[in-house]
Design an enzyme around this catalytic site. Sequence first.
Site, short mmCIF file in Angstrom:
data_model
loop_
_atom_site.label_atom_id
_atom_site.label_comp_id
_atom_site.label_asym_id
_atom_site.label_seq_id
_atom_site.Cartn_x
_atom_site.Cartn_y
_atom_site.Cartn_z
N ARG A 186 0.87 -1.16 -0.14
CA ARG A 186 0.14 0.14 0.04
C ARG A 186 0.75 1.30 0.03
O ARG A 186 0.61 2.40 -0.59
CB ARG A 186 -1.01 -0.05 1.29
N TYR A 217 -17.08 17.85 -13.19
CA TYR A 217 -17.56 16.66 -13.19
C TYR A 217 -18.58 16.41 -12.16
O TYR A 217 -18.35 16.66 -11.15
CB TYR A 217 -16.45 15.70 -13.08
N ASP A 267 -7.88 19.80 -12.61
CA ASP A 267 -8.26 18.55 -12.81
C ASP A 267 -7.96 18.76 -14.57
O ASP A 267 -8.70 19.36 -15.27
CB ASP A 267 -9.84 18.33 -12.76
N LYS A 306 -9.44 8.08 -18.34
CA LYS A 306 -10.06 8.72 -19.66
C LYS A 306 -8.82 8.71 -20.52
O LYS A 306 -8.53 7.54 -20.73
CB LYS A 306 -10.59 10.05 -19.35
#
Length: 385
Positions: free
Chosen positions: A52, A104, A176, A201
Amino acid sequence: MHYDNKRFGTRCIHAGQQPDPSTGAIMTPVYQNSTYIQQSPGVIIDDYDYARSSNPTRKALEANLASLEGGRHGLMFASGLAAQAACIHLLSAGDHVVLSDDVYGGTYRQYDKVFKQFGITYTRADMTDMNATESAFTSKTKLVWLETPTNPLLKVIDIAAVARLAKTKGALTAVDNTFATPVLTNPLALGADIVSHSCTKYIGGHSDVIGGALICNDDDLAQRLRFTQNAVGAVSAPWDSFLLLRSTKTLHIRLQRHCENAAKIADFLAEQKQIERVVYPGREDHPQHAIAKKQMTGGYGGMITAYFKDGLEPARRFLERVKLFSLAESLGGVESLIEHPAIMTHASVEPHLREQIGLSDGLVRFSVGIEDVEDLLADIQEALG
Ligand SMILES: *Cc1c(COP(=O)(O)O)cnc(C)c1O
């Protein structure tokens, strides 16, 4: 070898990666493991003690994306929203965020439905209007969050102007950059503090992985974000990191074709009698075309928004009739997608807010892929019928 002094396409392919030291395998392997042996308690190889916290596949991708954004630090997360949440974890109860008004849907939902209940408030602002943006600040504003081009209205926001304003107010600017990608815009170079990506994306580009990234330059900021990445734990899996590492090798080439195809389709749509208005940052009739020209390099992206004249019904018929464009949420893949934001991706934005920003029922969003543009144009023409 360091690639930071190399050009963009070379960095897409090589930055952050070296042949595997144990075998010479040219591709970074998928290090599918949870833990690492220690020579003696606390004596570890590099910084590898638990996956992790650190994983070599993920680390290569983080370095690759950092290089593409011109940043010193990259951090990978399990999704774009997980990356964004890590940014909000920089804040404390009582802090305030200025949010661009056309973000978004999931970004808005995260601020409004998740973090508001922890006492982090926000004000939405139309960031194409600097006066409106400035009046959204309060004495508690610590973060400015924006997207450009925005989703789905494709407004272009002047990153340098917003970042300058935020700096005078003592707030961080996060951008973003999912729609523009580092091929077309480098927010850090324009004064932003943090760049965020939904790697799902364009970075991924093949509609087969969910991922998110943060990139920044400041060492202290990176350390605080890395703390959250590990302490909250929404990290990118090794296999997903591998897929994304493979994807970035063609990012520059894909974007070039996305931009070429979209420019042609936007011009074609603008001439159709069923279409009231086309929004594409590369067109001279785009309200912020001048900013786009200054801020975006090498093209204007693969996203187009078109308003149908008579609202929902003609838009719905068109969406049912297209064949090569697939009716689906998401964007940025090699295949062309089409969607209806009011019903699909932006259903989580309340109707009155959709209306306020011009997200009407006649609005259709195109994610133009990299197929042969003649076939895409024929598909649109037939569906308009
Ligand atoms: C999809 C998207 C997100 C969210 O990313 P996920 O990977 O789906 O969590 C954030 N911002 C923009 C602009 C997006 O298109």
